[in-house]
Write an enzyme that holds these catalytic residues in place. Sequence first.
Site, mmCIF file in Angstrom:
data_model
loop_
_atom_site.group_PDB
_atom_site.id
_atom_site.type_symbol
_atom_site.label_atom_id
_atom_site.label_comp_id
_atom_site.label_asym_id
_atom_site.label_seq_id
_atom_site.Cartn_x
_atom_site.Cartn_y
_atom_site.Cartn_z
ATOM 1 N N SER A 242 38.327 45.492 34.868
ATOM 2 C CA SER A 242 38.965 45.381 33.564
ATOM 3 C C SER A 242 39.298 46.769 33.006
ATOM 4 C CB SER A 242 38.061 44.574 32.619
ATOM 5 O OG SER A 242 38.749 44.171 31.465
ATOM 6 N N HIS A 383 38.734 36.080 34.851
ATOM 7 C CA HIS A 383 38.527 37.517 34.684
ATOM 8 C C HIS A 383 37.040 37.824 34.864
ATOM 9 C CE1 HIS A 383 39.754 41.453 33.084
ATOM 10 N NE2 HIS A 383 38.666 41.437 32.324
#
Length: 402
Positions: A242, A383
């Site tokens: 991320s 994610h």
Amino acid sequence: MAQPEANYDETKVPKFTVPDPLLTFSGEAITDSDQWEEKRKLEIYQFFEKQIYGKVPAMLDEYSFEVIEEDNNALGGKAQRKQIAVGLKKNNRSLNFNILLYLPKGNENAPVFLGYNFHGNHTVTDDPKVIITKAWNANDIALNIQNNKATEASRGSRKNRWAIDKILDNGFGLATVYYGEIDPDKNDFSDGLHSLFYREGQTRPKTNEWGSIAAWAFGLSRAMDYLENDTNISKVIVFGHSRLGKAALWAGASDPRFDGVISNNSGCGGAALSKRKYGETIGHINNSFPHWFSESFKKYSNKEEILPVDQHQLLALIAPRPLYVASAAEDEWADPKGEFLSAQYATPVYALYGKKGISKSDSPVVDRPIQETLAYHIRSGKHDVTDYDWDQYISWAQNFVK
């Protein structure tokens, strides 16, 4: 400033021209690796440095390392554990952070994955000897972090993202640092690495100076200063997920000592093409996280079409070293297609060195990795960092990071 609603419709992706990594800003074609090194690489790097991530304003005055704890029989006897305190000094000010290092027992020359964690070294493992960070921490009730402070209750709370046993069993080591010890992840430049470099009266970086991503990248390089001198370590692969995937990419582009780079779901300002305006955009990221990039980057908010570079050129700066870009099928905010295309568009630079990447005939197929020197996969799910991701990174590193 209110931002346009995020686009998740491919038919609404604007038409755009991908900046050619093999054509200089003055229009000169690059045809071999020598020309790339001499004429193109630096001008791309300097643009990213000044206009996107921001310049590091000066050199440190000094830095130091101290092994503050070690155990040659850690994790049930399978690992050597070291905890290293790193000290950074500038202008009579100092900052300290800790590296947690596990090396496979019996392997005297191990390659190591180096990556930041989000909430403290103690969160990546149940190991009771790992020091709990005292740095500011983002509250997360699910991880037992409250009042911006980590406690014993958060130990091991993120071990699902760090396949430590798998890493060690395959002959690799792991080095990790809590990123908040370098620069707390909030729009406040008063209490992290930046403040060491301020001149009298200064309270935030200048327009073209570093944001938090560049500060985190700087911290990875300072960890590398220690790791490259540890005689039990052979190679260092910098990894990030991320926002920390963005930092890993910039660290890899900025510091050639890293032997390989892994970007996991890094999205906008990381591996994904900005000009697609899909999912998170430059406007969204600068609005939500104004401290991540240089102030100069804000002029491209909602104006991606005037940006003379794109993120595939950041990936190209890492060539010819091994690079792995990874996406997740349900992580539309990070634009998986944009990450794939970015790797594909960076491939011609790898080809200058005789290295393979993502060909024009390749397409992203879920759970079917493309593993070359420049590698890519899109996995099922959201994610996150999963065991599936680590399986791919380990097998790739065994073949390409030599």
